[in-house]
Design a protein around this motif. Structure first.
Motif, short mmCIF file in Angstrom:
data_model
loop_
_atom_site.label_atom_id
_atom_site.label_comp_id
_atom_site.label_asym_id
_atom_site.label_seq_id
_atom_site.Cartn_x
_atom_site.Cartn_y
_atom_site.Cartn_z
N TYR A 1 0.84 -1.20 0.00
CA TYR A 1 0.00 0.00 0.00
C TYR A 1 0.88 1.26 0.00
CZ TYR A 1 -4.32 -2.55 1.36
OH TYR A 1 -5.42 -3.37 1.42
N VAL A 2 1.87 1.26 0.88
CA VAL A 2 2.76 2.42 1.00
C VAL A 2 3.52 2.66 -0.31
CG1 VAL A 2 4.76 3.38 2.22
CG2 VAL A 2 2.95 2.23 3.51
N GLU A 3 4.07 1.60 -0.89
CA GLU A 3 4.78 1.73 -2.16
C GLU A 3 3.88 2.29 -3.25
OE1 GLU A 3 6.67 -1.92 -3.40
OE2 GLU A 3 7.48 -2.23 -1.39
N LYS A 4 2.66 1.81 -3.30
CA LYS A 4 1.70 2.24 -4.32
C LYS A 4 1.45 3.74 -4.23
CE LYS A 4 -2.86 1.17 -6.13
NZ LYS A 4 -3.91 0.16 -6.15
N VAL A 5 1.19 4.24 -3.04
CA VAL A 5 0.88 5.66 -2.91
C VAL A 5 2.12 6.54 -3.06
CG1 VAL A 5 -1.19 5.21 -1.53
CG2 VAL A 5 0.93 5.80 -0.38
N GLU A 6 3.27 6.03 -2.61
CA GLU A 6 4.50 6.81 -2.75
C GLU A 6 4.89 6.97 -4.22
OE1 GLU A 6 7.32 4.90 -0.10
OE2 GLU A 6 6.70 6.19 1.57
N ARG A 7 4.62 5.97 -5.04
CA ARG A 7 4.89 6.09 -6.49
C ARG A 7 4.07 7.21 -7.11
NH1 ARG A 7 4.44 0.33 -6.65
NH2 ARG A 7 2.38 0.58 -7.54
N LYS A 8 2.94 7.51 -6.49
CA LYS A 8 2.04 8.55 -7.00
C LYS A 8 2.20 9.88 -6.26
CE LYS A 8 -0.07 5.78 -9.87
NZ LYS A 8 -0.27 6.02 -11.27
N GLY A 9 3.27 9.99 -5.46
CA GLY A 9 3.54 11.25 -4.78
C GLY A 9 2.84 11.46 -3.46
N ARG A 10 2.21 10.44 -2.94
CA ARG A 10 1.57 10.54 -1.62
C ARG A 10 2.48 9.87 -0.59
NH1 ARG A 10 -4.09 12.04 -2.44
NH2 ARG A 10 -4.19 12.31 -0.19
N SER A 11 2.05 9.82 0.68
CA SER A 11 2.95 9.36 1.74
C SER A 11 2.37 8.22 2.57
CB SER A 11 3.26 10.53 2.67
OG SER A 11 2.10 10.89 3.39
N ARG A 12 3.27 7.63 3.35
CA ARG A 12 2.88 6.60 4.32
C ARG A 12 1.83 7.15 5.28
NH1 ARG A 12 5.62 2.27 7.30
NH2 ARG A 12 7.21 2.47 5.71
N GLU A 13 1.98 8.42 5.66
CA GLU A 13 1.03 9.04 6.58
C GLU A 13 -0.38 9.04 5.98
OE1 GLU A 13 4.09 10.39 5.86
OE2 GLU A 13 4.98 9.84 7.79
N ASP A 14 -0.47 9.20 4.65
CA ASP A 14 -1.79 9.15 4.00
C ASP A 14 -2.40 7.75 4.11
OD1 ASP A 14 -1.68 11.85 3.18
OD2 ASP A 14 -0.61 11.31 1.34
N VAL A 15 -1.58 6.73 3.93
CA VAL A 15 -2.06 5.35 4.08
C VAL A 15 -2.50 5.13 5.52
CG1 VAL A 15 -1.40 2.90 4.04
CG2 VAL A 15 -0.63 4.42 2.22
N ASP A 16 -1.66 5.55 6.46
CA ASP A 16 -2.00 5.39 7.88
C ASP A 16 -3.32 6.08 8.21
OD1 ASP A 16 0.39 4.04 8.06
OD2 ASP A 16 1.39 5.54 9.31
N GLN A 17 -3.50 7.26 7.65
CA GLN A 17 -4.71 8.02 7.95
C GLN A 17 -5.97 7.29 7.47
OE1 GLN A 17 -4.70 12.04 6.51
NE2 GLN A 17 -6.42 12.60 7.80
N VAL A 18 -5.95 6.75 6.27
CA VAL A 18 -7.15 6.08 5.78
C VAL A 18 -7.37 4.74 6.48
CG1 VAL A 18 -7.19 7.26 3.55
CG2 VAL A 18 -6.08 5.04 3.70
N VAL A 19 -6.30 4.03 6.80
CA VAL A 19 -6.45 2.75 7.50
C VAL A 19 -6.95 2.97 8.93
CG1 VAL A 19 -5.24 0.69 8.36
CG2 VAL A 19 -4.79 1.53 6.05
N THR A 20 -6.42 3.98 9.60
CA THR A 20 -6.89 4.25 10.96
C THR A 20 -8.33 4.77 10.95
OG1 THR A 20 -5.86 6.45 11.00
CG2 THR A 20 -4.60 4.63 11.95
N TRP A 21 -8.67 5.58 9.95
CA TRP A 21 -10.06 6.06 9.82
C TRP A 21 -11.01 4.87 9.66
CZ3 TRP A 21 -13.62 5.40 5.87
CH2 TRP A 21 -14.78 6.17 5.95
N LEU A 22 -10.64 3.92 8.82
CA LEU A 22 -11.50 2.76 8.55
C LEU A 22 -11.62 1.85 9.77
CD1 LEU A 22 -13.17 1.02 6.56
CD2 LEU A 22 -11.01 -0.10 5.93
N THR A 23 -10.52 1.57 10.43
CA THR A 23 -10.48 0.51 11.44
C THR A 23 -10.57 0.97 12.89
OG1 THR A 23 -8.07 0.59 11.56
CG2 THR A 23 -9.05 -0.94 9.94
N GLY A 24 -10.24 2.23 13.15
CA GLY A 24 -10.22 2.71 14.52
C GLY A 24 -8.90 2.50 15.23
N TYR A 25 -7.94 1.83 14.59
CA TYR A 25 -6.61 1.70 15.19
C TYR A 25 -6.00 3.08 15.34
CZ TYR A 25 -6.14 -3.39 14.45
OH TYR A 25 -6.29 -4.75 14.49
#
Length: 122
Positions: free
Chosen positions: A18-42
């Protein structure tokens, strides 16, 4: 889809993809973390623990503090399936997560990805 092999895959094996995918498109690990935590509550610590202990996707969602009540607003195609029509609850949660990461990679605004929620720091 009961007993699908993806259920036994570790979250730790999918997360870096997931992180590699978004970083290739100019986004960050923090963006992945944000959507995963939003979805799951972690929280951030819970997410790091899930990666470290190599829990399966089944365990990842079973231990999640709680699915976001707005998760049902996630719609569209992922892997050829409409996420809102997936009958198996676990598979639907996995595909919700996939869909959110895809939206991050496509450059959608975070408020849109989080279904109108205010983006918060993770």
């Amino acid at each position: 889809m009961a007993g699908h092999r993806i259920f036994g895959m570790s979250f730790a094996s999918i997360y870096p993809l997931y992180v590699e995918k978004v970083e290739r498109k100019g986004r960050s690990r923090e963006d992945v973390d944000q959507v995963v935590t939003w979805l799951t509550g972690y929280d951030d610590a819970g997410l790091r623990e899930a990666v470290a202990d190599e829990r399966t996707l089944e365990e990842f969602f079973a231990r999640a503090p709680g699915l976001n009540p707005n998760a049902s607003l996630i719609t569209g195609l992922i892997c050829g399936y409409r996420v809102e029509e997936i009958e198996d609850p676990l598979m639907q949660k996995i595909r919700y997560m996939d869909k959110l990461v895809d939206e991050v990679a496509r450059g959608k605004k975070m408020t849109s990805i989080l279904r109108g929620s205010t983006p918060a720091a993770v």
